[in-house]
Design a protein around this motif. Structure first.
Motif, short mmCIF file in Angstrom:
data_model
loop_
_atom_site.label_atom_id
_atom_site.label_comp_id
_atom_site.label_asym_id
_atom_site.label_seq_id
_atom_site.Cartn_x
_atom_site.Cartn_y
_atom_site.Cartn_z
N PRO A 131 -2.59 -10.96 -3.65
CA PRO A 131 -1.46 -10.44 -4.43
C PRO A 131 -1.82 -10.13 -5.89
O PRO A 131 -0.99 -10.20 -6.77
CB PRO A 131 -0.45 -11.58 -4.36
N TYR A 132 -3.09 -9.83 -6.14
CA TYR A 132 -3.51 -9.50 -7.50
C TYR A 132 -4.58 -8.42 -7.45
O TYR A 132 -5.13 -8.09 -6.39
CB TYR A 132 -4.02 -10.75 -8.23
N ALA A 133 -4.89 -7.86 -8.62
CA ALA A 133 -5.88 -6.79 -8.72
C ALA A 133 -6.52 -6.86 -10.10
O ALA A 133 -6.06 -7.59 -10.99
CB ALA A 133 -5.22 -5.43 -8.51
N ARG A 134 -7.60 -6.09 -10.26
CA ARG A 134 -8.25 -6.02 -11.59
C ARG A 134 -7.81 -4.75 -12.28
O ARG A 134 -7.71 -3.68 -11.67
CB ARG A 134 -9.78 -6.04 -11.45
N PHE A 135 -7.52 -4.87 -13.58
CA PHE A 135 -7.02 -3.76 -14.38
C PHE A 135 -7.90 -3.58 -15.61
O PHE A 135 -8.56 -4.52 -16.08
CB PHE A 135 -5.58 -4.02 -14.85
N ILE A 136 -7.87 -2.36 -16.16
CA ILE A 136 -8.44 -2.10 -17.48
C ILE A 136 -7.34 -1.47 -18.33
O ILE A 136 -6.70 -0.50 -17.92
CB ILE A 136 -9.65 -1.15 -17.40
N THR A 137 -7.12 -2.06 -19.50
CA THR A 137 -6.15 -1.52 -20.46
C THR A 137 -6.92 -0.93 -21.63
O THR A 137 -7.81 -1.58 -22.19
CB THR A 137 -5.20 -2.62 -20.96
#
Length: 373
Positions: free
Chosen positions: A250-256
């Motif tokens: 239920p999670y993912a990797r992000f780039i902001t």
């Protein structure tokens, strides 16, 4: 049997209302004075975050401007204007946050930390007056409208609060506009002896702002002008994208991507995070962006905003969860103590922290596994 006349009943009711107002004002004064007495050497840093937090609570996409010069500190935002309730509650230092609100505080006890700058706060902007069938007008606050908390004399203090509340009530009889003004501003006149401290506090806020933007979807831009040291920095969100999914997780990797304009020079800051898909739990992971990577000066825990004091936790990860319950100074989480009423919140903290670390460990176990394939 004796019975009061209508005139006597009205008189008793009027006396009772006066007494209740005095009791309310005394309780408000006690609350404010206790809050001011708790201010310490880190209150200036927390105070800036409290102002940012309140602006965040008043907008879905807050735009914030902080200006520090030799005379004053001004904090402005483009969020919703005051209404009669929020302005009255600000005067009384009574939170307008309700259970279930997506709000961190909104003029609660934390606002009292801002009196570390000055016990006089000048406020400009509009007050929204609601009337009729959902109709409203926007009435400018009187020129020089001020929360004055300088007197230690109880009678003088209470009289001043009473005057401020009366000015607020009288706004319904003033001329208004169809649209609010662009900015609401809080201005604190500064003692010259405090300028260096406030300048340093503003620089700390500047340094941590990119991380606050990652944890706050409701803030879009913040500009800080520090005219004491000649620096100006503007941050705005440029992009956020999901770069990696995890099957069945239920999670993912992000780039902001945060756009930065520092003293006129443009650059981008890239921040990596793993986040639950509902956005409630977020962990910033290495590599931290160059220039914002001194882990000895970065709190390891945020609750939307930095939990000051957690710089000493010795980690290069930054944790956030909106499900956690902090202590009132927001420098730690509620821990077990001799108070059954807090045990449920402590157990929630324990559960959430376990889940955060499990999410982090799971992510790195996956990286190691794929490294050997």
């Amino acid at each position: 049997m004796a019975q009061l006349t209508a005139e006597q009943i009205a008189s008793v009711k009027q006396d009772r209302l006066k007494k209740e107002r005095q009791e309310m004002l005394k309780a408000a004064r006690a609350r404010i004075m206790q809050g001011i007495a708790r201010n310490n050497n880190r209150s200036g840093e927390r105070a800036l975050w409290e102002l940012i937090q309140n602006a965040r609570d008043l907008s879905q996409s807050a735009v914030i401007k902080i200006v520090l010069d030799k005379e004053s500190l001004s904090f402005s935002h483009q969020g919703e204007p005051f209404d009669l309730d929020t302005l009255s509650n600000l005067i009384k230092q009574q939170s307008t946050k309700n259970e279930g609100d997506d709000k961190v505080g909104q003029y609660g006890t934390g606002f009292m930390t801002t009196h570390v700058f000055s016990r006089k706060v000048y406020i400009s902007g509009d007050c929204q007056i609601n009337y009729g069938n959902g109709e409203k007008i926007f009435v400018p606050l009187p020129h020089g409208f001020c929360l004055d908390r300088t007197s230690d004399d109880e009678d003088v203090f209470i009289h001043e609060m009473d005057r401020e509340l009366s000015l607020t009530s009288d706004l319904i009889s003033h001329e208004g506009k169809d649209y609010p003004c662009e900015w609401t501003t809080f201005r604190y006149e500064l003692n010259p002896s405090r300028l260096v401290d406030v300048s340093n506090q503003a620089e700390t806020t500047t340094r941590l702002m990119p991380y606050a933007l990652v944890f706050n979807d409701r803030i879009s831009k913040c500009t800080i002008y520090n005219r004491i040291n000649g620096n100006s920095t503007a941050y705005s969100k440029s992009d956020k994208r999901r770069v990696e999914n995890f099957d069945g997780k239920p999670y993912a990797r992000f780039i902001t991507i945060i756009n930065v304009i520092a003293n006129g020079v443009h650059s981008n800051v890239e921040i990596h995070s793993i986040e639950t898909l509902d956005g409630k739990d977020r962990i910033i992971i290495p590599p931290l962006p160059l220039g914002f990577d001194d882990v000895n000066k970065i709190p390891s825990h945020f609750l939307f905003f930095p939990m000051l004091g957690t710089e000493n936790f010795g980690t290069n990860f930054i944790f956030h969860s909106s499900r956690l319950f902090p202590t009132e100074p927001r420098n730690s989480y509620l821990l077990p103590q001799d108070n059954d009423g807090l045990m449920t919140k402590y157990k929630q903290n324990e559960l959430v922290l376990d889940e955060l670390f499990n999410m982090l460990f799971d992510y790195y176990r996956r990286l190691i596994r794929f490294a050997y394939i």
